[in-house]
Design an enzyme around this catalytic site. Structure first.
Site, PDB file in Angstrom:
ATOM      1  N   GLY A 154       1.068  -7.028  -3.907  1.00 53.31           N
ATOM      2  CA  GLY A 154       2.054  -5.941  -3.859  1.00 53.31           C
ATOM      3  C   GLY A 154       1.751  -4.741  -4.724  1.00 53.31           C
ATOM      4  N   THR A 155       0.482  -4.336  -4.757  1.00 55.69           N
ATOM      5  CA  THR A 155       0.177  -3.117  -5.516  1.00 55.69           C
ATOM      6  C   THR A 155      -0.778  -2.244  -4.719  1.00 55.69           C
ATOM      7  OG1 THR A 155      -0.773  -2.221  -7.556  1.00 55.69           O
ATOM      8  CG2 THR A 155      -1.466  -4.430  -6.957  1.00 55.69           C
ATOM      9  N   SER A 156      -0.552  -0.916  -4.822  1.00 52.69           N
ATOM     10  CA  SER A 156      -1.316   0.027  -4.009  1.00 52.69           C
ATOM     11  C   SER A 156      -2.746   0.205  -4.505  1.00 52.69           C
ATOM     12  CB  SER A 156      -0.599   1.382  -4.005  1.00 52.69           C
ATOM     13  OG  SER A 156      -0.399   1.811  -5.333  1.00 52.69           O
ATOM     14  N   ASP A 186      10.798  -4.909 -14.066  1.00 53.60           N
ATOM     15  CA  ASP A 186      12.119  -5.409 -13.657  1.00 53.60           C
ATOM     16  C   ASP A 186      12.473  -6.790 -14.206  1.00 53.60           C
ATOM     17  OD1 ASP A 186      10.626  -7.199 -12.000  1.00 53.60           O
ATOM     18  OD2 ASP A 186      10.687  -5.773 -10.333  1.00 53.60           O
ATOM     19  N   ASN A 214       5.174  -4.435 -13.109  1.00 52.20           N
ATOM     20  CA  ASN A 214       6.617  -4.238 -12.898  1.00 52.20           C
ATOM     21  C   ASN A 214       7.381  -4.365 -14.210  1.00 52.20           C
ATOM     22  OD1 ASN A 214       5.825  -4.098 -10.296  1.00 52.20           O
ATOM     23  ND2 ASN A 214       6.551  -6.138  -9.720  1.00 52.20           N
ATOM     24  N   HIS A 233       3.278  -2.760 -18.321  1.00 52.49           N
ATOM     25  CA  HIS A 233       3.948  -1.452 -18.356  1.00 52.49           C
ATOM     26  C   HIS A 233       5.300  -1.521 -19.064  1.00 52.49           C
ATOM     27  CE1 HIS A 233       1.388   0.181 -14.750  1.00 52.49           C
ATOM     28  NE2 HIS A 233       0.733   0.175 -15.884  1.00 52.49           N
ATOM     29  N   ASN A 285      -0.844  -7.626   0.577  1.00 49.58           N
ATOM     30  CA  ASN A 285      -0.138  -6.347   0.488  1.00 49.58           C
ATOM     31  C   ASN A 285       0.296  -5.898   1.880  1.00 49.58           C
ATOM     32  OD1 ASN A 285       0.501  -4.546  -1.756  1.00 49.58           O
ATOM     33  ND2 ASN A 285      -0.543  -2.965  -0.572  1.00 49.58           N
ATOM     34  N   LEU A 286       1.356  -5.103   1.898  1.00 47.48           N
ATOM     35  CA  LEU A 286       1.849  -4.603   3.182  1.00 47.48           C
ATOM     36  C   LEU A 286       0.852  -3.620   3.803  1.00 47.48           C
ATOM     37  CD1 LEU A 286       4.341  -5.017   4.883  1.00 47.48           C
ATOM     38  CD2 LEU A 286       5.442  -3.148   3.660  1.00 47.48           C
TER      39      LEU A 286
HETATM   40  P1  OAD Z   1       3.190   1.230  -5.504  1.00 44.82           P
HETATM   41  O1  OAD Z   1       4.527   1.724  -5.100  1.00 44.82           O
HETATM   42  O2  OAD Z   1       2.098   2.195  -5.773  1.00 44.82           O
HETATM   43  O3  OAD Z   1       2.637   0.262  -4.377  1.00 44.82           O
HETATM   44  C1  OAD Z   1       3.406  -0.748  -3.836  1.00 44.82           C
HETATM   45  C2  OAD Z   1       2.571  -1.436  -2.790  1.00 44.82           C
HETATM   46  O4  OAD Z   1       3.325  -2.534  -2.332  1.00 44.82           O
HETATM   47  C3  OAD Z   1       2.234  -0.564  -1.576  1.00 44.82           C
HETATM   48  O5  OAD Z   1       0.837  -0.611  -1.345  1.00 44.82           O
HETATM   49  C4  OAD Z   1       3.008  -1.228  -0.421  1.00 44.82           C
HETATM   50  O6  OAD Z   1       2.253  -1.269   0.778  1.00 44.82           O
HETATM   51  C5  OAD Z   1       3.181  -2.634  -0.939  1.00 44.82           C
HETATM   52  N1  OAD Z   1       4.385  -3.313  -0.440  1.00 44.82           N
HETATM   53  C6  OAD Z   1       5.602  -2.816  -0.144  1.00 44.82           C
HETATM   54  N2  OAD Z   1       6.450  -3.771   0.237  1.00 44.82           N
HETATM   55  C7  OAD Z   1       5.750  -4.945   0.177  1.00 44.82           C
HETATM   56  C8  OAD Z   1       6.071  -6.306   0.432  1.00 44.82           C
HETATM   57  N3  OAD Z   1       7.280  -6.695   0.834  1.00 44.82           N
HETATM   58  N4  OAD Z   1       5.082  -7.220   0.245  1.00 44.82           N
HETATM   59  C9  OAD Z   1       3.853  -6.857  -0.167  1.00 44.82           C
HETATM   60  N5  OAD Z   1       3.496  -5.595  -0.413  1.00 44.82           N
HETATM   61  C10 OAD Z   1       4.434  -4.644  -0.260  1.00 44.82           C
HETATM   62  O7  OAD Z   1       3.441   0.272  -6.745  1.00 44.82           O
HETATM   63  P2  OAD Z   1       2.416  -0.206  -7.849  1.00 44.82           P
HETATM   64  O8  OAD Z   1       1.072  -0.431  -7.247  1.00 44.82           O
HETATM   65  O9  OAD Z   1       3.070  -1.315  -8.569  1.00 44.82           O
HETATM   66  O10 OAD Z   1       3.594   2.744 -13.343  1.00 44.82           O
HETATM   67  O11 OAD Z   1       2.355   1.052  -8.765  1.00 44.82           O
HETATM   68  C11 OAD Z   1       1.612   0.977  -9.946  1.00 44.82           C
HETATM   69  C12 OAD Z   1       2.262   1.783 -11.033  1.00 44.82           C
HETATM   70  O12 OAD Z   1       2.500   3.107 -10.568  1.00 44.82           O
HETATM   71  C13 OAD Z   1       3.641   1.306 -11.440  1.00 44.82           C
HETATM   72  O13 OAD Z   1       3.634   0.242 -12.343  1.00 44.82           O
HETATM   73  C14 OAD Z   1       4.216   2.532 -12.069  1.00 44.82           C
HETATM   74  C15 OAD Z   1       3.782   3.542 -11.043  1.00 44.82           C
HETATM   75  O14 OAD Z   1       3.680   4.801 -11.448  1.00 44.82           O
HETATM   76  C16 OAD Z   1       4.347   3.031 -14.414  1.00 44.82           C
HETATM   77  O15 OAD Z   1       5.558   3.126 -14.364  1.00 44.82           O
HETATM   78  C17 OAD Z   1       3.575   3.206 -15.675  1.00 44.82           C
END
Ligand code: OAD
Length: 237
Positions: free
Chosen positions: A179-181, A97, A95, A112, A205-206
């Site tokens: 919290g990452t996909s 943020d 993140n 990142h 994760n959700l």
């Molecule tokens: P994603 O948007 O790919 O995944 C977010 C994950 O969080 C999903 O699997 C959701 O199910 C889960 N989620 C949503 N709300 C939640 C909650 N309240 N509690 C727990 N889980 C929750 O985001 P990232 O995996 O962070 O890269 O994405 C990785 C990278 O892809 C980012 O850093 C960014 C993006 O492109 C760059 O900007 C370089």
């Protein structure tokens, strides 16, 4: 059996999901668009070369949103864990943020980059966004007048802190993913490395992440609800 003691080496990886409950939208939820922009237009070096004004207006808005956001209970639980474990705790975040810092964590690798920073495309001097004149469409470097760019690792660029992360993956006993996909590499591959090097791997994760096969224990739910409870359960003095 999951147990965290003051001497347990814990490495955490977070993604957009941990900030969802602070009102920051995740990437996968936006259907390939990012605040109505194509990701390649606002998150690639080519996009910046083509239209730096658009890219700057996009990141200024995201920076303003992040300034207003506050850490949620999941961020705060990780700050508390760092307090307890000290040097045995490290946090990798995808993140940008800054919410982990706001929550009180200090042992953070923002792999990142960060919305709070930018650097000069000419002389590479780095600045906090607070220090520069954001009223300009194209902010210039106070030192050399070169074009500044957001300090965000875009697609096609190399993430920060990879050597430090590699060392931490070798020594961690617990690798906790929140919290990452599990879709974007290299971060998505860390869980495999940690597991192959002997760590217990945990994820909250959700939705089921793409790299579920390398996770020993998966806890489905919102991190703000699930993480504080689990950490309280796992931690033993
Ligand atoms: P994603 O948007 O790919 O995944 C977010 C994950 O969080 C999903 O699997 C959701 O199910 C889960 N989620 C949503 N709300 C939640 C909650 N309240 N509690 C727990 N889980 C929750 O985001 P990232 O995996 O962070 O890269 O994405 C990785 C990278 O892809 C980012 O850093 C960014 C993006 O492109 C760059 O900007 C370089």
């Amino acid at each position: 059996m999951i147990s965290i003691r003051p001497h347990t080496n814990v490495l955490v990886l977070t993604g957009a999901g941990i900030s969802a409950e602070s009102g920051i939208r995740t990437f996968r939820d936006s259907g390939g668009l990012w605040e109505n922009h194509r990701v390649e237009d606002v998150a690639s070096p080519l996009g910046f070369r083509r239209d730096p004004r658009l890219v700057w207006s996009f990141y200024k808005k995201r920076w303003e949103d992040a300034q207003l956001a506050t850490p949620n209970t999941a961020h705060l639980a990780l700050a508390e864990l760092e307090q307890k474990l000290g040097n045995n705790f490290n946090l990798i975040t995808q993140n940008v943020d800054g919410l982990h810092y706001k929550a009180g964590n200090r042992r953070v690798w923002e792999m990142h980059g960060s919305l709070n920073h930018c650097y000069c495309t000419n002389c590479e001097a780095g600045y906090s966004l607070r220090e520069i004149n954001l009223s300009e469409d194209l902010p210039g470097c106070p030192a050399c007048k070169g074009l500044l760019r957001p300090d965000i690792v875009w697609f096609g660029e190399v993430p920060y802190f990879l050597p430090e992360i590699e060392e931490a993956l070798k020594v961690c006993e617990i690798f906790l993913v929140v919290g990452t996909s599990g879709a974007v590499y290299p971060a998505a591959g860390f869980v495999m490395s940690a597991k192959l090097m002997g760590a217990q791997t945990l994820a909250i994760n959700l939705d089921k992440p793409d790299n579920l096969g390398f996770i020993d224990h998966f806890f489905q739910g919102k991190s703000g609800e699930v993480l504080p409870k689990l950490l309280a359960e796992w931690y033993q003095n």
